[in-house]
Design an enzyme around this catalytic site. Structure first.
Site, PDB file in Angstrom:
ATOM      1  N   LYS A  17       0.928  -1.218  -0.124  1.00 58.32           N
ATOM      2  CA  LYS A  17      -0.157  -0.072   0.124  1.00 58.32           C
ATOM      3  C   LYS A  17       0.925   1.251  -0.100  1.00 58.32           C
ATOM      4  O   LYS A  17       0.610   2.251  -0.928  1.00 58.32           O
ATOM      5  CB  LYS A  17      -1.002   0.004   1.285  1.00 58.32           C
ATOM      6  CG  LYS A  17      -1.747  -1.268   1.338  1.00 58.32           C
ATOM      7  CD  LYS A  17      -2.573  -1.121   2.600  1.00 58.32           C
ATOM      8  CE  LYS A  17      -1.845  -1.141   3.972  1.00 58.32           C
ATOM      9  NZ  LYS A  17      -1.351  -2.277   4.169  1.00 58.32           N
ATOM     10  N   ARG A  91      -9.986   1.141   8.577  1.00 55.53           N
ATOM     11  CA  ARG A  91      -9.305  -0.030   8.968  1.00 55.53           C
ATOM     12  C   ARG A  91     -10.449  -0.927   9.804  1.00 55.53           C
ATOM     13  O   ARG A  91     -10.218  -1.997  10.234  1.00 55.53           O
ATOM     14  CB  ARG A  91      -8.199   0.087   9.761  1.00 55.53           C
ATOM     15  CG  ARG A  91      -7.128  -0.447   9.256  1.00 55.53           C
ATOM     16  CD  ARG A  91      -5.758   0.052  10.093  1.00 55.53           C
ATOM     17  NE  ARG A  91      -4.627  -1.062   9.909  1.00 55.53           N
ATOM     18  CZ  ARG A  91      -3.451  -0.560   9.370  1.00 55.53           C
ATOM     19  NH1 ARG A  91      -3.322   0.667   8.762  1.00 55.53           N
ATOM     20  NH2 ARG A  91      -2.535  -1.308   9.147  1.00 55.53           N
ATOM     21  N   ARG A 130      11.836  -5.716   4.961  1.00 56.99           N
ATOM     22  CA  ARG A 130      11.674  -4.260   4.540  1.00 56.99           C
ATOM     23  C   ARG A 130      12.751  -3.128   5.240  1.00 56.99           C
ATOM     24  O   ARG A 130      12.980  -3.518   6.395  1.00 56.99           O
ATOM     25  CB  ARG A 130      10.052  -3.871   5.025  1.00 56.99           C
ATOM     26  CG  ARG A 130       9.939  -2.363   4.957  1.00 56.99           C
ATOM     27  CD  ARG A 130       8.221  -1.993   4.858  1.00 56.99           C
ATOM     28  NE  ARG A 130       7.653  -2.325   6.369  1.00 56.99           N
ATOM     29  CZ  ARG A 130       6.603  -2.248   6.435  1.00 56.99           C
ATOM     30  NH1 ARG A 130       5.735  -1.788   5.240  1.00 56.99           N
ATOM     31  NH2 ARG A 130       5.803  -2.728   7.406  1.00 56.99           N
ATOM     32  N   ARG A 163      11.287  -1.350  10.788  1.00 61.47           N
ATOM     33  CA  ARG A 163      10.434  -0.743  11.585  1.00 61.47           C
ATOM     34  C   ARG A 163      10.067  -1.756  12.870  1.00 61.47           C
ATOM     35  O   ARG A 163      10.329  -2.955  12.786  1.00 61.47           O
ATOM     36  CB  ARG A 163       8.968  -0.811  10.873  1.00 61.47           C
ATOM     37  CG  ARG A 163       8.896   0.489  10.369  1.00 61.47           C
ATOM     38  CD  ARG A 163       7.464   0.611   9.395  1.00 61.47           C
ATOM     39  NE  ARG A 163       6.233  -0.177   9.852  1.00 61.47           N
ATOM     40  CZ  ARG A 163       5.106  -0.122   9.261  1.00 61.47           C
ATOM     41  NH1 ARG A 163       5.062   0.586   8.077  1.00 61.47           N
ATOM     42  NH2 ARG A 163       3.968  -0.862   9.509  1.00 61.47           N
ATOM     43  N   ARG A 174      -0.115  -8.872  13.524  1.00 64.18           N
ATOM     44  CA  ARG A 174      -0.778  -7.760  12.588  1.00 64.18           C
ATOM     45  C   ARG A 174      -1.527  -8.569  11.664  1.00 64.18           C
ATOM     46  O   ARG A 174      -2.789  -8.044  11.156  1.00 64.18           O
ATOM     47  CB  ARG A 174       0.168  -7.013  11.952  1.00 64.18           C
ATOM     48  CG  ARG A 174       0.816  -6.114  12.813  1.00 64.18           C
ATOM     49  CD  ARG A 174       2.337  -5.386  12.336  1.00 64.18           C
ATOM     50  NE  ARG A 174       2.094  -4.578  11.165  1.00 64.18           N
ATOM     51  CZ  ARG A 174       3.301  -4.568  10.354  1.00 64.18           C
ATOM     52  NH1 ARG A 174       4.340  -4.945  10.533  1.00 64.18           N
ATOM     53  NH2 ARG A 174       2.916  -3.880   9.194  1.00 64.18           N
TER      54      ARG A 174
HETATM   55  P1  AP5 Z   1       4.799  -1.539   1.812  1.00 65.11           P
HETATM   56  O1  AP5 Z   1       4.355  -0.828   0.740  1.00 65.11           O
HETATM   57  O2  AP5 Z   1       5.929  -0.975   2.891  1.00 65.11           O
HETATM   58  O3  AP5 Z   1       3.751  -2.443   2.428  1.00 65.11           O
HETATM   59  P2  AP5 Z   1       2.347  -1.654   3.117  1.00 65.11           P
HETATM   60  O4  AP5 Z   1       1.115  -2.431   2.454  1.00 65.11           O
HETATM   61  O5  AP5 Z   1       2.265  -0.381   3.059  1.00 65.11           O
HETATM   62  O6  AP5 Z   1       2.431  -2.311   4.665  1.00 65.11           O
HETATM   63  P3  AP5 Z   1       2.435  -1.679   6.085  1.00 65.11           P
HETATM   64  O7  AP5 Z   1       3.296  -2.823   6.861  1.00 65.11           O
HETATM   65  O8  AP5 Z   1       3.034  -0.412   6.184  1.00 65.11           O
HETATM   66  O9  AP5 Z   1       0.937  -1.860   6.456  1.00 65.11           O
HETATM   67  P4  AP5 Z   1       0.427  -1.689   7.527  1.00 65.11           P
HETATM   68  O10 AP5 Z   1      -1.049  -1.533   7.263  1.00 65.11           O
HETATM   69  O11 AP5 Z   1       0.633  -2.926   8.395  1.00 65.11           O
HETATM   70  O12 AP5 Z   1       0.937  -0.527   8.400  1.00 65.11           O
HETATM   71  P5  AP5 Z   1       0.506   0.908   8.620  1.00 65.11           P
HETATM   72  O13 AP5 Z   1       1.742   1.854   8.628  1.00 65.11           O
HETATM   73  O14 AP5 Z   1      -0.679   1.218   7.994  1.00 65.11           O
HETATM   74  O15 AP5 Z   1       5.565  -2.980   1.316  1.00 65.11           O
HETATM   75  C1  AP5 Z   1       6.165  -3.937   2.263  1.00 65.11           C
HETATM   76  C2  AP5 Z   1       7.455  -4.386   1.763  1.00 65.11           C
HETATM   77  O16 AP5 Z   1       7.301  -5.137   0.664  1.00 65.11           O
HETATM   78  C3  AP5 Z   1       8.519  -3.334   1.618  1.00 65.11           C
HETATM   79  O17 AP5 Z   1       9.798  -3.806   1.729  1.00 65.11           O
HETATM   80  C4  AP5 Z   1       8.437  -3.072  -0.003  1.00 65.11           C
HETATM   81  O18 AP5 Z   1       9.583  -2.558  -0.674  1.00 65.11           O
HETATM   82  C5  AP5 Z   1       8.258  -4.438  -0.447  1.00 65.11           C
HETATM   83  N1  AP5 Z   1       7.284  -4.398  -1.490  1.00 65.11           N
HETATM   84  C6  AP5 Z   1       6.083  -3.742  -1.777  1.00 65.11           C
HETATM   85  N2  AP5 Z   1       5.474  -4.100  -2.885  1.00 65.11           N
HETATM   86  C7  AP5 Z   1       6.077  -5.187  -3.556  1.00 65.11           C
HETATM   87  C8  AP5 Z   1       6.143  -5.982  -4.654  1.00 65.11           C
HETATM   88  N3  AP5 Z   1       5.013  -5.834  -5.308  1.00 65.11           N
HETATM   89  N4  AP5 Z   1       6.819  -6.956  -4.817  1.00 65.11           N
HETATM   90  C9  AP5 Z   1       8.017  -7.160  -4.104  1.00 65.11           C
HETATM   91  N5  AP5 Z   1       8.215  -6.301  -2.949  1.00 65.11           N
HETATM   92  C10 AP5 Z   1       7.222  -5.358  -2.780  1.00 65.11           C
HETATM   93  O19 AP5 Z   1       0.019   1.046  10.287  1.00 65.11           O
HETATM   94  C11 AP5 Z   1       1.134   0.640  11.301  1.00 65.11           C
HETATM   95  C12 AP5 Z   1       0.331   0.469  12.526  1.00 65.11           C
HETATM   96  O20 AP5 Z   1      -0.274   1.861  12.863  1.00 65.11           O
HETATM   97  C13 AP5 Z   1      -0.815  -0.495  12.777  1.00 65.11           C
HETATM   98  O21 AP5 Z   1      -0.417  -1.809  12.991  1.00 65.11           O
HETATM   99  C14 AP5 Z   1      -1.698   0.324  14.025  1.00 65.11           C
HETATM  100  O22 AP5 Z   1      -1.197  -0.055  15.102  1.00 65.11           O
HETATM  101  C15 AP5 Z   1      -1.676   1.630  13.353  1.00 65.11           C
HETATM  102  N6  AP5 Z   1      -2.524   1.971  12.503  1.00 65.11           N
HETATM  103  C16 AP5 Z   1      -2.538   2.755  11.256  1.00 65.11           C
HETATM  104  N7  AP5 Z   1      -3.551   3.091  10.933  1.00 65.11           N
HETATM  105  C17 AP5 Z   1      -4.567   2.649  11.547  1.00 65.11           C
HETATM  106  C18 AP5 Z   1      -5.801   2.976  11.568  1.00 65.11           C
HETATM  107  N8  AP5 Z   1      -6.735   3.339  10.584  1.00 65.11           N
HETATM  108  N9  AP5 Z   1      -6.740   2.446  12.738  1.00 65.11           N
HETATM  109  C19 AP5 Z   1      -5.855   2.070  13.894  1.00 65.11           C
HETATM  110  N10 AP5 Z   1      -4.703   1.939  13.941  1.00 65.11           N
HETATM  111  C20 AP5 Z   1      -3.959   2.040  12.820  1.00 65.11           C
END
Ligand code: AP5
Length: 237
Positions: A17, A91, A130, A163, A174
């Site tokens: 994402k 979410r 990552r 991270r 997660r």
């Molecule tokens: P990346 O693009 O970083 O993946 P992502 O989907 O953004 O993963 P996140 O871990 O950031 O998602 P998340 O939803 O768990 O975390 P968030 O920060 O929102 O890609 C991942 C890896 O794969 C990278 O190394 C990339 O280079 C590689 N990659 C990507 N695409 C690829 C491909 N096609 N092929 C090969 N490699 C690839 O949330 C973190 C925390 O914040 C949550 O756990 C929660 O505690 C809190 N939080 C955030 N939003 C909310 C909310 N709305 N409500 C409540 N709590 C929240």
């Protein structure tokens, strides 16, 4: 005043994402609303919000709705952009309802929702590999999307770090939290006819054009060139 546009990208942790959002906001001239980034910045700055959010994030749990929803509303109100790209929000069904409510009071409409479906085994491999830039937040992967120089951000020269929620145990939690609290959102937007499912397990350069196609005709600024996520140099970290 023209109606503001809004797009949402959904998917499990590690689906890509953030990687795609970083390209899309530039290509489509949208303002990025990434709740994960906002919360991480708050933790880094030691604000009250950060102190409240940190314990949930480190366990891989969702930060409570009553903390997250007002942050998003504040961004929507204060941001003068012509449109928004949501990464990591909504979410929960409660967050989705809150977003509808915020939008109904303003001239904003969700045009499309992209769902990056990605199997668990791919997610664990991606998140454990990552690396993110401590300075600008650019995202890399030690094998799939390595930086040119190991440990150093291609864009700004900042240090690349792991991270705190990317250890395997937290990643598995997660995923469980995603299944329990977030997966229902997919049917919510499917039912509204807004959802396009894309195979997020494909390489980045195969996923990205599919997302652009799904979003439909866009301003002439849409680019098809390679993104800013580092080249496939084969350099590992
Ligand atoms: P990346 O693009 O970083 O993946 P992502 O989907 O953004 O993963 P996140 O871990 O950031 O998602 P998340 O939803 O768990 O975390 P968030 O920060 O929102 O890609 C991942 C890896 O794969 C990278 O190394 C990339 O280079 C590689 N990659 C990507 N695409 C690829 C491909 N096609 N092929 C090969 N490699 C690839 O949330 C973190 C925390 O914040 C949550 O756990 C929660 O505690 C809190 N939080 C955030 N939003 C909310 C909310 N709305 N409500 C409540 N709590 C929240």
């Amino acid at each position: 005043m023209d109606k503001k546009r809004a797009f949402i990208i959904l998917g499990p942790p590690g689906a890509g994402k953030g990687t795609h959002a970083a390209r899309l906001i530039t290509d489509l001239d949208l303002s990025n609303i990434s709740t994960g980034d906002i919360l991480r910045d708050a933790v880094k700055s030691g604000t009250e919000l950060g102190r409240k959010a940190q314990e949930y994030m480190e366990r891989g749990e969702l930060v409570p709705d009553e903390i997250v929803i007002p942050i998003v509303e504040e961004k929507i109100v204060s941001d003068r952009a012509s449109g928004f790209f949501f990464d990591g929000f909504p979410r929960t069904l409660n967050q989705a309802d809150a977003l509808d409510e915020m939008f109904s009071r303003r001239r904003i409409a969700v045009e499309k929702v992209i769902y990056l479906s990605t199997p668990d085994r791919v997610i664990v491999e991606r998140l454990c590999g990552r690396r993110v830039c401590k300075v600008c937040g650019a995202t890399y992967h030690v094998k799939n999307i390595p930086p040119i120089k190991a440990g150093v951000c291609d864009s700004c020269g900042g240090e690349l770090i792991i991270r705190t929620d990317d250890d395997e145990k937290t990643v598995l939690n997660r995923l469980e939290v995603y299944r329990r609290q977030t997966a229902d959102i997919i049917n919510y937007y499917r039912g509204k006819g807004l959802l396009t499912e894309i195979n997020g397990a494909l390489p980045v350069d195969e996923v990205y054009p599919r997302i652009l196609d799904a979003l439909g005709p866009k301003p002439s600024a849409v680019s098809s060139g390679p993104g800013a996520q580092g080249g496939m140099t084969g350099d590992d970290q």
